[in-house]
Design a protein around this motif. Structure first.
Motif, short mmCIF file in Angstrom:
data_model
loop_
_atom_site.label_atom_id
_atom_site.label_comp_id
_atom_site.label_asym_id
_atom_site.label_seq_id
_atom_site.Cartn_x
_atom_site.Cartn_y
_atom_site.Cartn_z
N GLY A 94 59.96 24.42 2.90
CA GLY A 94 58.57 24.21 3.05
C GLY A 94 57.88 24.40 4.46
N ARG A 95 58.93 24.88 5.42
CA ARG A 95 58.15 25.04 6.83
C ARG A 95 58.68 26.34 7.40
NH1 ARG A 95 59.47 19.46 10.19
NH2 ARG A 95 61.40 20.13 9.10
N LEU A 96 57.98 26.87 8.29
CA LEU A 96 58.37 28.06 8.90
C LEU A 96 58.92 27.56 10.38
CD1 LEU A 96 55.88 30.95 8.48
CD2 LEU A 96 57.82 30.85 7.66
N LEU A 97 60.40 27.83 10.35
CA LEU A 97 61.01 27.19 11.88
C LEU A 97 61.71 28.48 12.48
CD1 LEU A 97 62.94 24.58 9.82
CD2 LEU A 97 60.95 24.21 11.30
N ARG A 328 68.51 30.98 -0.50
CA ARG A 328 68.42 29.80 -1.01
C ARG A 328 66.99 29.24 -1.35
NH1 ARG A 328 71.92 25.66 -0.64
NH2 ARG A 328 74.04 26.12 -0.42
N GLU A 329 66.04 29.83 -0.70
CA GLU A 329 64.57 29.58 -0.73
C GLU A 329 63.56 30.48 -1.36
OE1 GLU A 329 63.60 26.51 1.04
OE2 GLU A 329 65.58 26.19 2.14
N VAL A 334 61.59 38.94 0.95
CA VAL A 334 62.81 38.65 1.87
C VAL A 334 62.50 38.59 3.20
CG1 VAL A 334 64.91 39.75 2.39
CG2 VAL A 334 64.40 40.27 0.25
N ALA A 335 61.38 39.06 3.65
CA ALA A 335 60.82 39.17 5.06
C ALA A 335 59.50 39.62 5.16
CB ALA A 335 61.57 40.06 5.87
#
Ligand code: FAD
Length: 461
Positions: A94-97, A328-329, A334-335
């Motif tokens: 749930g986060r962009l890291l 996994r998410e 994909v990108a």
């Protein structure tokens, strides 16, 4: 004899072959099944934006594409990626890291960013640090990228670094891809240093001056379609371009006969510059085992979706180059690249262009969905990941069925057998993205090599 040389496939591999033949004053016939040349290279101009339907750039460190571009007089059109703005995010829980600074693919080269990242757990960080003590050695057998990376950095580094990074390039799974074919440099570093981190650091030290000078990616201001147009223009007079699908190929007393839907072409030299699965359909009457080997190279299907928004659609400016979604998410995406940040000259002021990449081995089915369904699903995901609510002002979808070759475990041995069998068919060559490199520079290099081999053969004949 219709032509001394025939080339089947008008993507960058076939075009490069024809170009280098023309440079050597060798006429050829280029046969392309689609109504346009370029294969998966397709640039469009929409609302002032340069939209790349297929590849958007090429790696600077591989010289063949840049050499060709210089020869074509396009050097002034080349732009580099804005590497000073390069941050790539990864979607996790749930986060962009952000990927930690100093990462070379999955190899960490800076300690503090590795310690600080929230993308990896502490056990993985410790393991990545201890990798410095990995003993040197060479594996007698090819192995998967997943096994190789796990042995160095652990399973989480596969899931959140190697898998998303390689999915954007191959659209394939690290547990299927061959480390020796996909990341041969890392195999060499392991043999010499044991630790990949040690090896990459040593390389960085040795190449410091060069690494600073080159942007990671290069492209053309008006899109890679400029390369296709310039090549096509240079072929005029030397290369006969025909649009139609080769149905079959057979041997004749003087070379080959290519069967078309209406008629045939006879040639002394033949280059199959189409996808390996299409080459397999054509090579059966030349060598059954060769056709079998070509047909065994898997391909993945993919799709790019370009979405244009007014800048005002976003609550805050988008930072970095974009994001990756690990398997996994993953749902569809994909990108996604923020085109205007990665490259200048591609997006006019006031517009934000997002380039989304979908597909991979496991998701071929999405190609058959309607444009509306695809845009709706992609926008829905973007809303969740990027955190905005607007709908796009315009969209473009490009479908690429079975276009990306997968270098699966055992590929080096398979290629060695293909190369050996092809070499004993007089006048026969292969070029394309299925053999010794998937990127544009690799395809140019292979096309050039095919042209050089033909040139030598014709000189000595
Ligand atoms: C979505 C996407 C993004 C990519 N991004 C990048 C990137 O950013 N940078 C990079 O370096 N690489 C990238 N790649 C990879 C690279 O673009 C390709 O590997 C390369 O362009 C392939 O060129 P090619 O000529 O070998 O094959 P293709 O471009 O696939 O061309 C093969 C041609 O052969 C024709 N053909 C097939 N069968 C026949 C037949 N029987 N008769 C006549 N014609 C036939 C086909 O119609 C096709 O036009 C990307 C690929 C894709 C799909």
């Amino acid at each position: 004899m219709d032509a001394p040389v025939a080339i089947i496939g008008g993507g960058i591999s076939g075009l490069s072959t024809a170009y280098y033949l023309a440079q050597a004053d060798i006429p050829s016939t280029l046969l392309e099944a689609r109504p346009r040349l370029g294969g998966v290279i397709q640039s469009e101009h929409v609302e002032g934006c340069v939209i790349e339907g297929g590849p958007d750039s090429f790696l600077s460190i591989k010289p063949a594409a840049m050499e060709l571009i210089r020869e074509l007089g396009l050097a002034g059109e080349v732009i580099g990626s804005n590497d000073h703005l390069r941050v790539t995010y990864v979607w996790k829980k749930g986060r962009l890291l952000p990927l930690p600074d100093g990462l070379q693919l999955m190899v960490p080269t800076k300690l503090l960013p590795l310690l600080a990242t929230r993308l990896l757990s502490w056990p993985t960080k410790v393991r990545m640090g201890l990798e410095l003590f990995h003993p040197p050695g060479r594996h007698p057998e090819d192995q998967s990228v997943a096994d190789f990376v796990t042995a160095h950095y652990g399973a989480e580094a596969v899931d959140y670094l190697a898998e998303p990074l390689l999915s954007g390039i191959y659209g394939g799974s690290p547990s299927a891809l061959s480390i020796s074919s996909v990341l041969p440099r890392f195999v060499e570093l392991e043999a010499r240093y044991g630790s990949l981190t040690k090896g990459v650091l040593a390389e960085l030290k040795a190449n410091k001056a060069q690494a600073k000078r080159l942007p990671l990616f290069r492209t053309l201001k008006g899109g890679l379609g400029q390369l296709v147009s310039a090549l096509t223009a240079r072929l005029a007079g030397q290369t006969k371009v025909l649009h139609g699908r080769a149905q079959a190929v057979e041997r004749t007393a003087h070379g080959f006969r290519i069967r078309l839907e209406d008629g045939s072409i006879d040639c002394a030299q033949l280059v199959l510059a189409c996808e390996a699965h299409n080459a397999a359909l054509l090579a059966g009457r030349l060598d059954g085992r060769l056709a079998e080997l070509l047909g065994s190279i898997p391909y993945s299907s993919s799709m790019t979706v370009a979405l244009g928004f007014p800048d005002a659609a976003f609550p805050r400016p988008l930072e970095g180059f974009g994001f990756l979604v690990p398997k996994r998410e993953r749902r569809r995406l994909v990108a996604c690249t923020w085109v205007g940040t990665k490259f200048s000259h591609r997006v006019p002021g006031g517009t934000t262009l997002l380039r989304c990449f979908l597909g991979g081995m496991d998701d071929g089915g999405i190609l058959s969905e309607s444009d509306e369904a695809i845009v709706a699903a992609v926008v829905n995901e973007l809303h969740e990941i990027v955190g905005f609510r607007a709908m796009p002002a315009f969209s473009r979808i490009f479908r690429w069925p079975r276009s990306m070759a997968q270098y699966t475990v055992g590929h080096p041995a398979r290629w060695a057998e293909i190369e050996a069998r092809a070499a004993v068919i007089p006048g026969f060559q292969l070029a394309g993205n299925a053999y010794t490199g998937i990127g544009i520079p690799d395809c140019v290099r292979m096309g050039k090599r095919a042209a050089e081999t033909i040139s030598k053969a014709l000189c000595t004949a």
